[in-house]
Design a protein around this motif. Structure first.
Motif, PDB file in Angstrom:
ATOM      1  N   UNK A 120       0.815  -1.225   0.000  1.00 40.55           N
ATOM      2  CA  UNK A 120       0.000   0.000   0.000  1.00 40.55           C
ATOM      3  C   UNK A 120       0.848   1.275   0.000  1.00 40.55           C
ATOM      4  N   UNK A 121       2.118   1.141   0.358  1.00 38.94           N
ATOM      5  CA  UNK A 121       2.972   2.320   0.507  1.00 38.94           C
ATOM      6  C   UNK A 121       4.288   2.109  -0.221  1.00 38.94           C
ATOM      7  N   UNK A 122       4.850   3.197  -0.702  1.00 35.54           N
ATOM      8  CA  UNK A 122       6.151   3.127  -1.368  1.00 35.54           C
ATOM      9  C   UNK A 122       7.271   3.195  -0.333  1.00 35.54           C
ATOM     10  N   UNK A 123       8.480   2.919  -0.771  1.00 37.94           N
ATOM     11  CA  UNK A 123       9.644   3.117   0.086  1.00 37.94           C
ATOM     12  C   UNK A 123      10.087   4.568  -0.028  1.00 37.94           C
ATOM     13  N   UNK A 124      10.542   5.145   1.080  1.00 36.33           N
ATOM     14  CA  UNK A 124      10.959   6.545   1.061  1.00 36.33           C
ATOM     15  C   UNK A 124      11.936   6.797   2.200  1.00 36.33           C
ATOM     16  N   UNK A 125      12.654   7.883   2.096  1.00 37.30           N
ATOM     17  CA  UNK A 125      13.565   8.302   3.155  1.00 37.30           C
ATOM     18  C   UNK A 125      12.751   8.930   4.287  1.00 37.30           C
TER      19      UNK A 125
END
Length: 378
Positions: A329-334
């Motif tokens: 449901x969510x992307x990878x991010x810093x």
């Protein structure tokens, strides 16, 4: 597009609500009066059978096998169905809870000119004032805040640590150390409740970011028109809230589309799941929208600890919690970028979490500020 300097953020005049209370105006200043759709209405009162979950921390730490198993199941249900729970027998010295409450109240009772020596600059979230204000016409919360970065050391701004009360720094250090230990332990048990190894979050988070915020809500002659704190979810992994007995009941959570008051249990700590845990668990454990309301005659003080992953780490849904039935449901991010996004937008429910959602095509716009969320004070 170059980041907008903090100095260009125009917030207009912001009245200090404690000073307003002293002046006893016949009408509430317009910037505090909420639109009709935002005004608080009487909250839903829960029956005993559906009350906010209570976790007995002592059963997780030193309970027998059956007690431990049952408490882990309760913790899992609390995180999945509520995102909020109260922890009893948490191990934090009750005298320390009294001390931090007394110290915080002493700070808020100082003369305005003394508190203004530690100003919260527009667009920042450390110091004394109101956070999350970004325009001259934005509605204001009926609340005075004092916030400090705690860990890691580089996020601290020594100029904002007050000299009065005399024991302020020492008390905050002691309390924050205990709150950090509690968060680390809670995350271990939350991981176990997900069927994961207990140290998974500790390894993932790196040197976790920790901050403290003290919120003081004076009485308000028209509590039906204002909000103490706008609806929002927290950008942290975990949030620990302390409210001692004797204050008004102000915290409310959004449960099944209704606002539900949180009645603090004496000597308990209120815990809520933050956006970071929602992302990491792929939405299995959700952060919850909450707000604060005011009281006509009683004041309220709350002390809040935020605990979050290092700004340097990249987070996204954990592989163990993604499958055909639970797609990503969510992307990878810093996490530092998300934190910057969170603190440079006004509080608007769970809207800041759109940043992390996979379908949010415009979510990674450049932040209006060039500094890290809690400042950069080396």
């Amino acid at each position: 597009m170059a980041p907008v300097p903090i100095s260009l953020i125009k917030v207009g005049h912001i009245d200090d609500v404690q000073e307003l209370r002293k002046a006893k105006p016949t009408t509430i200043p317009e910037r505090f009066v909420r639109d009709r759709t935002e005004r608080p209405v009487p909250a839903t009162t829960l029956s005993q059978s559906s009350s906010i979950p209570i976790i007995d921390f002592s059963k997780l730490i030193k309970g027998n096998k059956e007690e431990f198993h049952n408490e882990i199941l309760q913790l899992a249900a609390a995180c999945e169905e509520w995102g909020f729970f109260q922890v009893i027998n948490h191990g934090v010295d009750l005298n320390l809870l009294e001390s931090i409450d007394k110290t915080a109240m002493e700070f808020f009772m100082l003369p305005l000119e003394e508190k203004q020596k530690y100003p919260m600059a527009p667009g920042t979230i450390q110091g004394y004032g109101q956070a999350f204000v970004f325009s001259e016409d934005q509605k204001l919360d009926w609340c005075n805040m004092f916030a400090l970065g705690i860990e890691p050391q580089y996020i601290r701004n020594p100029k904002l640590w007050p000299k009065r009360p005399a024991n302020f720094s020492e008390t905050v250090e002691l309390y924050s150390k205990e709150a950090r230990k509690l968060c680390q332990n809670l995350l271990k048990y939350i991981a176990i409740s997900l069927g994961l190894k207990g140290d998974v979050f500790e390894k993932l988070f790196g040197v976790a970011v920790q901050a403290i915020r003290m919120n003081y809500y004076p009485p308000c002659s028209r509590p039906d028109l204002v909000l103490g704190l706008s609806p929002h979810s927290d950008g942290s992994a975990l949030t620990v809230l302390q409210q001692r007995k004797g204050y008004s009941v102000g915290l409310q959570i959004l449960k099944d589309e209704k606002w539900v008051p949180v009645q603090p249990i004496p000597d308990a700590l209120v815990i809520n799941i933050g956006d970071s845990i929602e992302v990491l668990t792929n939405g299995k454990y959700k952060s919850v929208e909450h707000r604060a309301v005011t009281h006509k005659e009683k004041d309220r003080l709350s002390i809040v600890t935020f605990y979050a992953p290092s700004y340097d780490v990249e987070i996204g849904p954990m592989q163990e919690l993604v499958d055909e039935n639970n797609p990503c449901k969510y992307r990878r991010y810093n996490h530092g970028e998300y934190s910057k996004h969170y603190v440079t937008n006004k509080l608007q429910g769970k809207r800041t979490l759109d940043f992390a959602k996979t379908q949010a095509s415009n979510s990674n716009k450049e932040s209006p500020l060039s500094t890290p969320p809690w400042g950069n004070h080396n």
